[in-house]
Design a protein around this motif. Structure first.
Motif, short mmCIF file in Angstrom:
data_model
loop_
_atom_site.label_atom_id
_atom_site.label_comp_id
_atom_site.label_asym_id
_atom_site.label_seq_id
_atom_site.Cartn_x
_atom_site.Cartn_y
_atom_site.Cartn_z
N ASP A 34 -32.02 29.26 11.23
CA ASP A 34 -30.58 29.59 11.28
C ASP A 34 -29.76 28.29 11.21
OD1 ASP A 34 -31.14 32.25 11.46
OD2 ASP A 34 -30.97 32.33 13.65
N PRO A 35 -28.63 28.33 10.52
CA PRO A 35 -27.83 27.11 10.38
C PRO A 35 -27.10 26.75 11.67
CG PRO A 35 -26.68 28.99 9.42
CD PRO A 35 -28.02 29.49 9.86
N THR A 36 -26.97 25.45 11.93
CA THR A 36 -26.19 24.99 13.09
C THR A 36 -24.87 24.36 12.65
OG1 THR A 36 -27.42 22.92 13.06
CG2 THR A 36 -28.19 24.62 14.58
N SER A 37 -24.88 23.75 11.44
CA SER A 37 -23.63 23.21 10.89
C SER A 37 -23.80 22.96 9.40
CB SER A 37 -23.24 21.90 11.59
OG SER A 37 -24.12 20.87 11.21
N GLU A 44 -17.06 19.02 8.13
CA GLU A 44 -18.15 19.66 8.87
C GLU A 44 -17.69 21.01 9.42
OE1 GLU A 44 -21.53 18.71 12.25
OE2 GLU A 44 -19.67 17.56 12.30
N LYS A 46 -19.12 23.75 12.06
CA LYS A 46 -20.14 24.06 13.07
C LYS A 46 -20.31 25.57 13.17
CE LYS A 46 -19.92 19.96 16.00
NZ LYS A 46 -21.16 19.42 15.44
N MET A 47 -21.56 26.00 13.30
CA MET A 47 -21.85 27.43 13.34
C MET A 47 -22.11 27.89 14.78
SD MET A 47 -21.68 28.47 10.22
CE MET A 47 -20.44 27.26 9.79
N ASN A 48 -21.54 29.03 15.11
CA ASN A 48 -21.74 29.62 16.44
C ASN A 48 -22.10 31.09 16.18
OD1 ASN A 48 -21.67 30.44 19.03
ND2 ASN A 48 -19.50 29.99 19.40
N ILE A 49 -23.39 31.35 15.99
CA ILE A 49 -23.83 32.66 15.49
C ILE A 49 -23.65 33.76 16.52
CG2 ILE A 49 -25.82 33.96 14.60
CD1 ILE A 49 -26.80 31.26 13.40
N SER A 68 -20.28 34.24 12.26
CA SER A 68 -20.11 33.03 13.08
C SER A 68 -18.62 32.80 13.38
CB SER A 68 -20.71 31.84 12.33
OG SER A 68 -20.56 30.66 13.07
N TYR A 108 -17.35 32.55 8.78
CA TYR A 108 -17.10 31.63 9.90
C TYR A 108 -15.64 31.63 10.36
CZ TYR A 108 -15.14 28.39 6.48
OH TYR A 108 -14.37 27.83 5.50
#
Length: 239
Positions: A34-37, A44, A46-49, A68, A108
Motif C-alpha cells: 500500500d502506498p504511504t506517499s 509530496e 501523503k497517504m492516509n488510507i 485516502s 486523496y
C-alpha cells in the motif's frame, strides 16, 4: 503514475450538481505494498488510507481503489459513486476504447457542497478525473497474442513464412508431419483477421491452421500511437 482533479458543477434553477474529486492513478501489480506517499512534479502527497477495495474486472485484470481522503473533504457515502465513475471509464476505455486493467486509483482529496452534492455529481467528476490522470500515467496498450500452427506443403513454406512475418508473427519452430511442414508461431489476433483467405490463396487451399489464445503482450509503440489517434478522431466525430 499521474494525478488529476476535476470539478463537476451545474446550476439550472433549484438544486444544482457539485462534486470535486482529486485522484492519483498508477499501474498495479499483485502484491504491491500500500502506498504511504507520492511525489509528483516535486510535490509530496501523503497517504492516509481509510479503506481499500480490490475489484476483479470482468474483462481480466484488477482495479485497486483506495480512499485516502482526510478531514471529511468527501463523505464516505459518495465513495461508491466515485468507484462507479472510475469503473465506467475503465470499461469504456479512456485511451483507445479498449478496456483498462491493472490500475490502482487513490482518491486523496476533493470538495462537496452541503446542498448540491449528490452521487451523480461525484460519479461524473470521478470519470473525468480518472480519464485525465490515466492518459498522463503512461499507459500501455496490450493486445491478445495467439499460438498459431500451420500445416503446409513444403513447396509453399517460403511464401507462408514471409506472409507471417509481414503480419508481425514470431516463428517459434518448424517440423515435418505426415508429408507436410508444421510451422508454429506467435501472432497478434488483429493480424489473424484475414489469415484464412490469405493462406488459402497462397497455397491453393492445400494448407490448414489452428489457433489458441496465448497471452496479452505490449503493442509496438508506433501502433499504439496510431490507435490513440484513431480513437481521438472517432471521439471528435461523435461530439
Amino acid at each position: 503514475m499521474a494525478r488529476a482533479d476535476y470539478r463537476h458543477k451545474k446550476q439550472s434553477g433549484g438544486a444544482g450538481q457539485f462534486g470535486e474529486v482529486h485522484l492519483i492513478v498508477e499501474p498495479y501489480t499483485d502484491g504491491m505494498p500500500d502506498p504511504t506517499s507520492f511525489t509528483i512534479n516535486g510535490q509530496e502527497f501523503k497517504m492516509n488510507i481509510k479503506s481499500k477495495e480490490e475489484k476483479d474486472l470482468e474483462w481480466g485484470g484488477k482495479l485497486v481503489f483506495i480512499n485516502s481522503v482526510v478531514g471529511g473533504a468527501i463523505d464516505m457515502r459518495f465513495m461508491p459513486a466515485i468507484l462507479k465513475g472510475v469503473m465506467e471509464r475503465m470499461e469504456q476505455g479512456p485511451l483507445t476504447g479498449s478496456y483498462a486493467r491493472d490500475v490502482r486509483v487513490i482518491v486523496y482529496d476533493g470538495k462537496m457542497h452541503p446542498v448540491d452534492s449528490n452521487e451523480l455529481s461525484f460519479m461524473l467528476a470521478a470519470r473525468n478525473a480518472f480519464s485525465a490522470a490515466f492518459k498522463e500515467a503512461g499507459p500501455k496498450v496490450l493486445e491478445p497474442i495467439y499460438d498459431l500452427e500451420v500445416l503446409v506443403p513444403a513447396d509453399y513454406m517460403g511464401d507462408v513464412m514471409s506472409d507471417l512475418q509481414g503480419r508481425r508473427a514470431i516463428i517459434m519452430g518448424m517440423d515435418s508431419e505426415n508429408g507436410y511442414q508444421k510451422l508454429t508461431a506467435k501472432i497478434p489476433l488483429k493480424e489473424l483477421a484475414s489469415y484464412s483467405i490469405a493462406l488459402s490463396s497462397l497455397t491453393g487451399g492445400r494448407a490448414s491452421f489452428t489457433t489458441q489464445f496465448s497471452s496479452y503482450e505490449l503493442v509496438p509503440n508506433d501502433i499504439q500511437q496510431e490507435l490513440i489517434k484513431q480513437h481521438e478522431a472517432e471521439m471528435k466525430d461523435e461530439d
